[in-house]
Scaffold this active site. Structure first.
Site, PDB file in Angstrom:
ATOM      1  N   LYS A 149      54.230  61.686  -8.670  1.00 14.15           N
ATOM      2  CA  LYS A 149      53.040  62.544  -8.631  1.00 14.15           C
ATOM      3  C   LYS A 149      51.819  61.741  -8.178  1.00 14.15           C
ATOM      4  O   LYS A 149      51.842  60.507  -8.203  1.00 14.15           O
ATOM      5  CB  LYS A 149      52.800  63.155 -10.017  1.00 14.15           C
ATOM      6  CG  LYS A 149      52.408  62.150 -11.080  1.00 14.15           C
ATOM      7  CD  LYS A 149      52.391  62.773 -12.481  1.00 14.15           C
ATOM      8  CE  LYS A 149      51.982  61.746 -13.520  1.00 14.15           C
ATOM      9  NZ  LYS A 149      52.237  62.222 -14.893  1.00 14.15           N
ATOM     10  N   TYR A 160      21.773  46.919  -5.229  1.00 12.96           N
ATOM     11  CA  TYR A 160      20.869  47.915  -5.819  1.00 12.96           C
ATOM     12  C   TYR A 160      20.297  47.443  -7.150  1.00 12.96           C
ATOM     13  O   TYR A 160      21.026  46.957  -8.011  1.00 12.96           O
ATOM     14  CB  TYR A 160      21.617  49.233  -6.047  1.00 12.96           C
ATOM     15  CG  TYR A 160      21.845  50.032  -4.785  1.00 12.96           C
ATOM     16  CD1 TYR A 160      20.774  50.516  -4.031  1.00 12.96           C
ATOM     17  CD2 TYR A 160      23.135  50.312  -4.355  1.00 12.96           C
ATOM     18  CE1 TYR A 160      20.993  51.250  -2.872  1.00 12.96           C
ATOM     19  CE2 TYR A 160      23.367  51.057  -3.207  1.00 12.96           C
ATOM     20  CZ  TYR A 160      22.284  51.523  -2.471  1.00 12.96           C
ATOM     21  OH  TYR A 160      22.506  52.250  -1.327  1.00 12.96           O
TER      22      TYR A 160
HETATM   23  C1  LIG Z   1      53.040  61.327 -15.696  1.00 15.25           C
HETATM   24  C2  LIG Z   1      54.147  61.837 -16.504  1.00 15.25           C
HETATM   25  C3  LIG Z   1      55.281  61.058 -16.740  1.00 15.25           C
HETATM   26  C4  LIG Z   1      55.372  59.590 -16.363  1.00 15.25           C
HETATM   27  O1  LIG Z   1      54.602  58.809 -17.259  1.00 15.25           O
HETATM   28  P1  LIG Z   1      54.549  57.200 -17.172  1.00 15.25           P
HETATM   29  O2  LIG Z   1      53.868  56.819 -18.427  1.00 15.25           O
HETATM   30  O3  LIG Z   1      53.753  56.856 -15.971  1.00 15.25           O
HETATM   31  O4  LIG Z   1      55.943  56.720 -17.094  1.00 15.25           O
HETATM   32  C5  LIG Z   1      56.356  61.670 -17.361  1.00 15.25           C
HETATM   33  N1  LIG Z   1      56.310  62.968 -17.756  1.00 15.25           N
HETATM   34  C6  LIG Z   1      55.216  63.723 -17.572  1.00 15.25           C
HETATM   35  C7  LIG Z   1      55.225  65.137 -18.037  1.00 15.25           C
HETATM   36  C8  LIG Z   1      54.093  63.189 -16.962  1.00 15.25           C
HETATM   37  O5  LIG Z   1      53.014  63.955 -16.802  1.00 15.25           O
END
Ligand SMILES: *Cc1c(COP(=O)(O)O)cnc(C)c1O
Length: 410
Positions: free
Chosen positions: A43, A297
């Site tokens: 993702k 800045y």
């Molecule tokens: C992002 C996510 C994961 C993966 O989590 P990590 O801690 O990066 O391994 C797994 N399940 C869901 C539902 C998530 O949103």
């Protein structure tokens, strides 16, 4: 055309090494090489590492399932895998479909995570529109076992199950999913409670007459700490289901920080994970300033002595967290150069007084290794008061993701 020099190099071999490390760690014993299906979470543009490179790499490493947030990401994943010529993965949309997206779920053969009635209405209509027969479209039903984010709670379970029970729905519960909210807490108390509730809810689903194939539980922390091969598999054995887990961060080379202390097995596995990403820029120009000159800045940095300063082609709009102003560092010539003054939108200034021979065009490492020195996303996260997930996913899209060396050595 040459582009502004701010880019990300990805080592797909390291990514694949990490997938294999997790596969081996989640095997119950040596004889059974893969009792747990490891869905690779890609993702948010593969945690900022570039979906186009990472999705096909995951499939080549053996992943049969990929996990994305949205239908859009699912469609892009299909396309990148097809273009790379790898086997077609199953793609789980963990954030569920949004209104009006169900036709795309069907067209691109995505597996939707669902927990609301309207999602079933829309998917059902989309499935009928393309002539799907009863029980032919699998979805993963999310159970809320404690996180209060997504999923059906115990009170809503019967009503949602009824939707699948008339034998006419095109949809079928292919999997039950839940998310552990504290798998990185080493006492395991919250996880134990969540898994007990999961088992009770699974029992109710089976008692209602449904036969989901998958029980889909666990992030990187759960896989690394051994919760997945131990507890998840034992629940699956009890109910005749197949186990699936969903690691993300560990695929990108980092183990989550455990509190209050790290289990030994995690430390062992942490050492086997390899960094996948290097984030780089170049020196734009170098200038000398006398003592007393201010930098950036609001003049938050004042030169304490005659100094040499290098201007870099990276700013907070590229994802270099502004909290690193006067706090972070970069690597030039294999040495640490402190960031001085406020980070600007597109530029930052570093102190290279102690590094000899720095000239315009020199390569600068923001995240990664140069010579004997390295800077990790964990270090950026400490500087910025956040977590490595946010450091990775903040690297802006305008920093091009390109293929780097095949493997980064440990
Ligand atoms: C992002 C996510 C994961 C993966 O989590 P990590 O801690 O990066 O391994 C797994 N399940 C869901 C539902 C998530 O949103």
């Amino acid at each position: 055309m040459n582009s502004r020099p701010c880019w990300v190099e990805i080592s797909t071999g390291s990514f694949q090494n990490n997938y294999q490390v997790l596969v081996q760690s989640s095997a119950a014993d040596a004889a059974d090489a893969r009792p747990v299906e490891l869905l690779a979470i890609v993702k948010a543009d593969a945690y900022g590492h570039g979906l186009a490179l990472c999705a096909p790499a995951a499939v080549q490493a053996g992943a049969r399932w990929l996990g994305v947030t949205s239908v859009e990401e699912g469609v892009a994943t299909r396309k990148f895998c097809a273009e790379a010529g790898v086997a077609e993965p199953e793609i789980l949309v963990i954030g569920g479909p949004f209104p009006g997206q169900s036709a795309d779920v069907m067209a691109h053969r995505l597996t939707a995570v669902v927990w609301q009635g309207w999602q079933l209405d829309e998917l059902e209509a989309a499935a009928r529109a393309v002539g799907c027969e009863a029980g032919t479209v699998p979805v993963h039903l999310e159970l809320d076992t404690g996180m209060s984010r997504q999923g059906v709670g115990t009170g809503e379970l019967d009503a949602i199950l009824a939707r699948f029970l008339d034998g006419r729905s095109a949809l079928r519960v292919g999997g039950l999913m839940t998310h552990l909210y504290a798998a990185d807490e080493s006492d395991g108390e919250a996880t134990r409670e969540q898994l007990e509730l999961t088992a009770r809810m699974v029992e109710r689903v089976l008692a209602a007459g449904l036969k989901p194939e998958w029980l889909n539980v666990g992030n990187s922390a759960a896989v690394l700490a051994g919760i997945v091969p131990r507890e998840l598999l034992s629940i699956c054995d009890r109910f005749g289901m197949k186990a699936m887990a969903r690691p993300g961060l560990a695929l990108y080379g980092l183990a989550p920080e455990f509190v209050p202390d790290e289990p030994e097995v995690v430390s062992e596995l942490r050492g086997k994970l390899r960094r996948v990403l290097e984030w780089k820029t170049r020196v734009v120009s170098v200038r000398s300033v006398e003592a007393g000159r201010v930098v950036g800045y609001n003049g938050t940095f004042v030169a304490t002595e005659p100094m040499r300063l290098a201007l870099l082609a990276v700013g907070y709009a590229d994802g270099l967290n502004r909290a690193l102003s006067n706090r972070g560092a970069v690597l030039i010539g294999g040495q640490r150069a402190p960031i001085v003054g406020r980070i600007s939108m597109d530029q930052a200034v570093v102190d290279v007084t102690e590094i000899s021979g720095v000239v315009a065009g020199d390569e600068v490492v923001l995240l990664g290794q140069q010579g004997a020195e390295s800077i990790t996303a964990e270090e950026h996260a400490r500087w910025a008061g956040t977590i490595p997930w946010e450091i990775f996913t903040s690297i802006a899209a305008r920093a091009k993701r390109i293929k780097g060396v095949e493997q980064i050595s440990a």
